[in-house]
Design a protein around this motif. Structure first.
Motif, PDB file in Angstrom:
ATOM      1  N   GLN A 222       0.331   4.477  -2.770  1.00 44.06           N
ATOM      2  CA  GLN A 222       0.027   5.801  -2.462  1.00 44.06           C
ATOM      3  C   GLN A 222       1.115   6.658  -2.583  1.00 44.06           C
ATOM      4  O   GLN A 222       0.962   7.769  -2.074  1.00 44.06           O
ATOM      5  N   GLU A 223       2.297   6.288  -3.312  1.00 47.70           N
ATOM      6  CA  GLU A 223       3.356   6.877  -3.352  1.00 47.70           C
ATOM      7  C   GLU A 223       2.803   8.327  -4.351  1.00 47.70           C
ATOM      8  O   GLU A 223       2.103   8.205  -5.363  1.00 47.70           O
TER       9      GLU A 223
ATOM     10  N   VAL B 194       0.831  -1.054  -0.141  1.00 49.17           N
ATOM     11  CA  VAL B 194      -0.110  -0.072   0.118  1.00 49.17           C
ATOM     12  C   VAL B 194       0.963   1.198   0.056  1.00 49.17           C
ATOM     13  O   VAL B 194       0.752   2.174  -0.695  1.00 49.17           O
ATOM     14  N   SER B 195       1.919   1.347   0.532  1.00 53.81           N
ATOM     15  CA  SER B 195       2.787   2.488   0.632  1.00 53.81           C
ATOM     16  C   SER B 195       3.241   2.799  -0.669  1.00 53.81           C
ATOM     17  O   SER B 195       3.498   3.941  -1.118  1.00 53.81           O
TER      18      SER B 195
END
Length: 415
Positions: free
Chosen positions: A180-181, A176-177
């Motif tokens: 979501q960049e 997810v990180s």
């Protein structure tokens, strides 16, 4: 703070944080796999229980059982190799030394129970923190092996995140990180002149034995992409038919592609397969694409860097554009430019991982020397790389066929 410059108290804090991350990852595998973290043998991954055991063994071997804890890289031959005492874990030296137990045999040996391995990680953590407190290492020489073990563990954390991807084990803090960049700004071609003054970032603290503190500027002017190639750009490469165009592939690339297609005819396991399927289904024009990744069906923005691409695919892409992959030195020179964006994905270069004429092996001699000649250099870091490990001078290296790495690429035009 980067692991290369940690001393005493900060070193203890860094090790505590990294080992806690390892144990949390162990617990994620524990909740998803069978009683002893068993998975079927695959060439691209380690047996998880073996890998977690190896992490504990490595730090125990180089810190708790190393009689000569100080190492001066300027005088590598002065260091004496001395392994003292027995491991906390029974038969650890025979089972968990990656230099002596081949990959395929790691599935054949009798491993400890998972609770023993978890306890091993906890026990070695406590003992190492106590060792740091007692020794209070405060010079680069005295900190060398502590930093080595930190780096080794951070690398294995990323490798285990790759394993989770392969096994379909969801790690939201990783996947997810990346999804979501934020947008990394305007894409452009950066002009780099061979006449520009170029100096490598000096490595003042810890240095791997394959990292040489020398400057090698580019031999000619070139233009390089400010950003790694995006998913949208790679989709266009597939949609145009250029992915299937034999003219774009090297002989080694053609051989890999032929073997890959015969072995994975109906599986659609790689990202390039999944993108090709999106094109086939007419979904390539949507703002996001839907793929299965880390065991979940996720929507991925096409502005993100393409990932899970191997060297041969990257090579075919740049050939289709009449461009090149950057050399390691070109990448380093460009990384000094303010518009050069890196750190989301590892980036393939055209440089073979070779021994420098000034190379001198460090005590962990299996780190570099066995892999010279047939691995390719990757630069940068990925969304799954431990933050403290990130450094523009770091040299990652993999075999060119690997598609499970969080790796992409960018293109270069020689002027």
């Amino acid at each position: 703070m980067k692991f290369r410059d940690l001393y005493s108290i900060d070193l203890a804090s860094g090790f505590n944080d990294v080992r806690d991350s390892t144990i949390k990852l162990f617990e994620r595998f524990e909740s998803a796999l069978d009683d002893n973290l068993f998975v079927e043998r695959r060439k691209e991954i380690n047996l998880p229980l073996w890998e977690f055991s190896h992490i504990g063994w490595f730090s125990e071997r180089w810190l708790l059982r190393n009689k000569y804890l100080s190492f001066d890289e300027r005088r590598p031959k002065a260091w004496k190799n001395c392994l003292c005492g027995e491991s906390i874990l029974k038969q650890a030296d025979e089972l968990f030394n990656s230099a002596t137990i081949p990959h395929e045999e790691r599935w054949l040996v009798t491993l400890p129970k998972k609770q023993e391995v978890k306890e091993y990680l906890l026990q070695t953590k406590v003992k190492i923190l106590d060792l740091i407190k007692r020794n209070y290492p405060s010079s680069n020489e005295d900190c060398y092996f502590y930093r080595l073990c930190l780096a080794h563990e951070m690398m294995h954390i990323e490798a285990l995140r790759m394993t989770a991807q392969t096994l379909g084990l969801f790690l939201p803090e990783v996947a997810v990180s990346f999804l979501q960049e934020p947008s990394a700004g305007e894409r452009r071609k950066i002009l780099i002149s061979a006449h520009d003054v170029f100096k490598n970032e000096e490595i003042s603290g810890f240095r791997f034995d394959n990292e040489i503190n020398e400057s090698h500027g580019p031999s000619s002017d070139f233009r390089i992409d400010s950003h790694p190639t995006s998913i949208a750009e790679f989709l266009d490469f597939i949609k145009s038919g250029e992915y299937e165009n034999e003219k774009n592939w090297s002989e080694d690339g053609k051989n890999w592609l032929k073997d890959y297609k015969s072995l994975n005819k109906y599986q659609h396991t790689s990202l390039s397969d999944k993108l090709a399927l999106a094109v086939k289904c007419g979904k390539e024009n949507e703002a996001e694409i839907t793929i299965e990744w880390f065991g979940k069906v996720l929507r991925i923005g096409k502005q993100l860097p393409v990932f899970n691409i191997n060297y041969f695919e990257a090579e075919a892409y740049v050939n289709s554009k009449s461009r090149e992959l950057p050399t390691e030195n070109q990448w380093l020179a460009a990384s000094k430019n303010q518009f050069f964006q890196w750190g989301s994905v590892w980036e393939w270069t055209s440089s073979i991982f070779k021994k420098d004429k000034k190379f001198k092996a460090h005590p962990y001699k299996e780190y570099s020397e066995p892999w010279f000649g047939d691995h390719m250099v990757l630069k940068g870091s990925s969304f799954a790389t431990y933050r403290s490990l990130k450094c523009s001078r770091y040299r990652n290296f993999y075999m060119p066929h690997r598609q499970d790495i969080f790796a992409g690429f960018r293109t270069v035009e020689i002027i």
